[in-house]
Design an enzyme around this catalytic site. Structure first.
Site, PDB file in Angstrom:
ATOM      1  N   THR A   1      30.264  63.644  60.153  1.00  0.00           N
ATOM      2  CA  THR A   1      28.982  64.157  59.681  1.00  0.00           C
ATOM      3  C   THR A   1      29.046  64.069  58.159  1.00  0.00           C
ATOM      4  O   THR A   1      30.134  64.140  57.581  1.00  0.00           O
ATOM      5  CB  THR A   1      28.777  65.626  60.093  1.00  0.00           C
TER       6      THR A   1
ATOM      7  N   GLU B   1      26.458  64.027  65.832  1.00  0.00           N
ATOM      8  CA  GLU B   1      27.084  64.651  67.012  1.00  0.00           C
ATOM      9  C   GLU B   1      26.455  64.185  68.314  1.00  0.00           C
ATOM     10  O   GLU B   1      26.949  64.490  69.395  1.00  0.00           O
ATOM     11  CB  GLU B   1      26.949  66.179  66.920  1.00  0.00           C
TER      12      GLU B   1
ATOM     13  N   LYS C   1      13.079  82.585  54.421  1.00  0.00           N
ATOM     14  CA  LYS C   1      12.926  83.892  55.054  1.00  0.00           C
ATOM     15  C   LYS C   1      12.169  84.814  54.101  1.00  0.00           C
ATOM     16  O   LYS C   1      12.748  85.402  53.202  1.00  0.00           O
ATOM     17  CB  LYS C   1      14.282  84.470  55.441  1.00  0.00           C
TER      18      LYS C   1
ATOM     19  N   TRP D   1       9.469  83.707  59.038  1.00  0.00           N
ATOM     20  CA  TRP D   1      10.143  82.440  58.744  1.00  0.00           C
ATOM     21  C   TRP D   1       9.091  81.419  58.360  1.00  0.00           C
ATOM     22  O   TRP D   1       8.135  81.203  59.100  1.00  0.00           O
ATOM     23  CB  TRP D   1      10.880  81.934  59.981  1.00  0.00           C
TER      24      TRP D   1
HETATM   25  P1  ADP Z   1      24.315  65.426  58.448  1.00  0.00           P
HETATM   26  O1  ADP Z   1      24.349  66.524  59.490  1.00  0.00           O
HETATM   27  O2  ADP Z   1      25.613  65.305  57.814  1.00  0.00           O
HETATM   28  O3  ADP Z   1      23.149  65.505  57.513  1.00  0.00           O
HETATM   29  P2  ADP Z   1      23.176  63.643  60.413  1.00  0.00           P
HETATM   30  O4  ADP Z   1      22.633  62.340  60.017  1.00  0.00           O
HETATM   31  O5  ADP Z   1      23.923  63.745  61.644  1.00  0.00           O
HETATM   32  O6  ADP Z   1      24.092  64.068  59.212  1.00  0.00           O
HETATM   33  O7  ADP Z   1      21.992  64.684  60.374  1.00  0.00           O
HETATM   34  C1  ADP Z   1      21.389  65.240  61.494  1.00  0.00           C
HETATM   35  C2  ADP Z   1      20.292  66.133  61.034  1.00  0.00           C
HETATM   36  O8  ADP Z   1      19.249  65.380  60.421  1.00  0.00           O
HETATM   37  C3  ADP Z   1      19.595  66.885  62.133  1.00  0.00           C
HETATM   38  O9  ADP Z   1      20.305  68.043  62.503  1.00  0.00           O
HETATM   39  C4  ADP Z   1      18.254  67.207  61.488  1.00  0.00           C
HETATM   40  O10 ADP Z   1      18.335  68.342  60.658  1.00  0.00           O
HETATM   41  C5  ADP Z   1      18.001  66.012  60.626  1.00  0.00           C
HETATM   42  N1  ADP Z   1      17.076  65.071  61.297  1.00  0.00           N
HETATM   43  C6  ADP Z   1      17.379  63.956  61.957  1.00  0.00           C
HETATM   44  N2  ADP Z   1      16.268  63.344  62.411  1.00  0.00           N
HETATM   45  C7  ADP Z   1      15.223  64.115  62.028  1.00  0.00           C
HETATM   46  C8  ADP Z   1      13.807  64.043  62.206  1.00  0.00           C
HETATM   47  N3  ADP Z   1      13.223  63.042  62.840  1.00  0.00           N
HETATM   48  N4  ADP Z   1      13.059  65.038  61.690  1.00  0.00           N
HETATM   49  C9  ADP Z   1      13.618  66.071  61.026  1.00  0.00           C
HETATM   50  N5  ADP Z   1      14.946  66.187  60.825  1.00  0.00           N
HETATM   51  C10 ADP Z   1      15.738  65.227  61.322  1.00  0.00           C
END
Ligand code: ADP
Length: 558
Positions: free
Chosen positions: A200, A347, A456, A461
């Site tokens: 990640t 993940e 918050k 929220w």
């Molecule tokens: P990191 O967690 O290190 O940023 P990732 O690329 O795995 O790397 O990120 C996943 C996160 O990206 C998700 O948990 C979400 O918050 C965000 N995300 C992915 N796709 C979308 C989307 N279409 N809209 C909003 N958020 C998104």
């Protein structure tokens, strides 16, 4: 006839009678080799060359590479890292490492060298296959990763990389291929064996390793090819703008290998004009990337609507961050291009939800339909979603109640490498995504925030994503990121960082007036800051921690 009780009803078979055939990437590789040898793979290399090859040639070279690697002592379970842009050699490594029983580990070249070093050390990478142009980056952290035994250098053009007498321990990628045995075939691998490793990007704490199996990647590949998923098929020409180090380029390379779809790799040049040029020349039908990429492309198309012929384009796939509704609308209305919005995570290999318009919602009016299209959609087959409150109570699918999204499925991680972050899994085995969402009665998930970014304010929220979406619908706004600033009375209040389009103007008052129609009054930002650009993470997401660090006191400062 009276039957004795024991034989009626007839006994149920203890086992079904199907072959226990392993789900491995090797099968997908063989498929491309056997059925699609003429399928094309086009790469724009770092030196500008537009390189063309076929799956047949890629397959031949992949086997030679695997053979060359095994001659170098690479064996089952060894970590073969890549530090590279998107191109055909990276694809060969994508296939060779897992199919020979080793583990592909894609390093994120946009991270700080110390972070890459931490990740490579944590993963115990043994071999690093690196672009020649990225050698200076590797040199910044290599000394901190004692497990690295060999460095293999890929040229920035089609031939060999220039010799570097000072680096006699480095091998040239083409030389490794040349050393391979032409009779080499892949060994058998098990479907639960390690195939690939991806960290990640550490947006929420230390980077954590996600270790995919052949089985998870194969099932994920099948899911990406389903018609109502990404629907990748042989007739497609796929441009993964998303880097191959970002969650396996969302599985697009494997989907193309499995189906024979033409692949177009952009290399390091990711500006809007260069990408548009590739899309037109190669008649791209499906391109995938983060919203920033598409916002840039939309601006160029708007400025010169007739310049680029994108009639071949069937879908632009957007994920990684929320796709603004105004962008989805702009592509469709002004350029006739459909945006497909999807959500995922490292993940989750990464595909989680896809925003397809189901029959059940297709009769919504235009505004409601656009709202739906800007949501993250509903779960891919085999992914299950639910959301829960802080105490873990599962929440109703009413489209309004916010809670943390939890997922499970055959390509969702069951733990991190080294068993870090155990608290991310619930007692009953669901993965807690850290995303705050609503889910509606049709199963459409709407990401309101990452849990650490949610604002918050008093007891309420406030969704920063909803505010950003509404701000980006203003004609003068190029991009907007909304974040929490300290507030004496309400604890936190929203503040918007806004980038205006070139030569456009908008005042705070105008933006506030624009928002009034679309969000509740108590959600209106307390302040606006106009900036040249919004800070981003290595994978192109808004870096709100930086905004908070810079402007977090803006409302309390006298
Ligand atoms: P990191 O967690 O290190 O940023 P990732 O690329 O795995 O790397 O990120 C996943 C996160 O990206 C998700 O948990 C979400 O918050 C965000 N995300 C992915 N796709 C979308 C989307 N279409 N809209 C909003 N958020 C998104």
């Amino acid at each position: 006839m009276h039957l004795p009780k024991a034989s009626y009803p007839p006994p149920i078979m203890a086992h079904a009678r199907m072959m226990d055939f392993p789900l491995t990437l090797t099968h997908l590789f063989d498929r491309a080799r056997r059925y699609f040898p003429k399928g094309e793979v086009v790469s724009r290399l770092a030196d500008g060359t537009l390189h063309r090859t076929t799956y047949g040639e890629i397959a031949r070279r992949t086997l030679l590479l695997a053979s060359g690697l095994s001659k170098l002592g690479v064996k089952k379970g060894d970590r073969v890292a890549t530090l590279a842009w998107n191109h055909y050699r990276h694809l060969e490594t994508y296939l060779a490492a897992p199919c020979m029983g080793a583990t592909l580990h894609t390093l994120n070249l946009r991270l700080h060298p110390d972070e890459i070093g931490y990740i490579a050390r944590h993963a115990e990478d043994q071999i690093v296959i690196v672009d020649h142009s990225l050698l200076p980056l590797l040199q910044k952290f290599r000394a901190h990763v004692p497990s690295i035994r060999k460095v293999i250098v890929m040229a920035d053009g089609p031939g060999k990389a220039p010799d570097r007498p000072e680096a006699s321990a480095e091998l040239d990628y083409e030389a490794v291929i040349a050393s391979g045995d032409p009779k080499y075939e892949f060994p058998e691998v098990g479907e639960r064996d390690e195939a690939a490793l991806c960290y990640t990007s550490g947006t929420t704490g230390n980077p954590k390793g996600v270790l995919y199996s052949h089985r998870s990647m194969t099932l994920h590949t099948l899911a990406t090819t389903m018609v109502d998923s990404l629907g990748v098929g042989e007739r497609d020409v796929v441009l993964p703008v998303v880097p191959m180090f970002h969650a396996n380029a969302w599985g697009l390379p494997y989907a193309c290998v499995a189906t024979g779809a033409k692949l177009v790799f952009p290399g390091p040049k990711l500006d809007a004009e260069s990408l548009l040029d590739l899309m037109v020349k190669e008649k791209v039908t499906l391109a995938g990337g983060v919203p920033t990429i598409w916002l840039g492309i939309l601006a160029v198309l708007d400025a010169a609507p007739k310049k680029y012929d994108l009639t071949a384009m069937r879908t632009m796939l957007v994920g990684g961050s929320a796709a603004p509704a105004a962008m989805i609308d702009g592509f469709k209305k002004r350029h006739g291009i459909d945006i497909l919005h999807a959500w995922g995570m490292t993940e989750m290999s990464p595909l989680g939800t896809i925003c397809r318009i189901k029959n059940a919602v297709s009769d919504r009016d235009d505004a409601a339909l656009l709202e739906t299209k800007a949501s993250q959609g509903f779960a891919a087959a085999f992914v299950e979603t639910r959301h829960a409150d802080d105490e873990g109570h599962v929440l109703p699918w009413d489209g309004a109640t916010m809670g943390e999204l939890e997922v499970r499925g055959p390509w969702v991680a069951s733990s991190y490498v080294g068993d870090e972050g155990k608290d991310r899994w619930t007692k009953d085995g669901w993965f807690k995504t850290g995303d705050v969402v609503t889910i509606d009665s049709e199963g459409y998930v709407r990401i309101c925030d990452r849990s650490k970014d949610v604002i918050k304010s008093g007891g309420e929220w406030i969704s920063s994503v909803a505010l950003e979406n509404a701000l980006m619908a203003h004609p003068a706004v190029l991009e907007a990121a909304v974040f929490a600033a300290h507030h004496e009375k309400w604890s936190e209040r929203p503040v918007a960082a806004v980038v205006l389009k070139k030569d456009q103007r908008a005042t705070k008052e105008e933006l506030a007036k624009h928002l009034e129609g679309s969000v509740s009054k108590i959600w209106l930002p307390d302040a606006y800051v106009f900036v040249d650009q919004i800070p981003r993470t290595s994978t192109g997401k808004f870096l709100k921690s930086k905004l908070r660090a810079t402007y977090g006191d803006i409302l309390t400062k006298k």
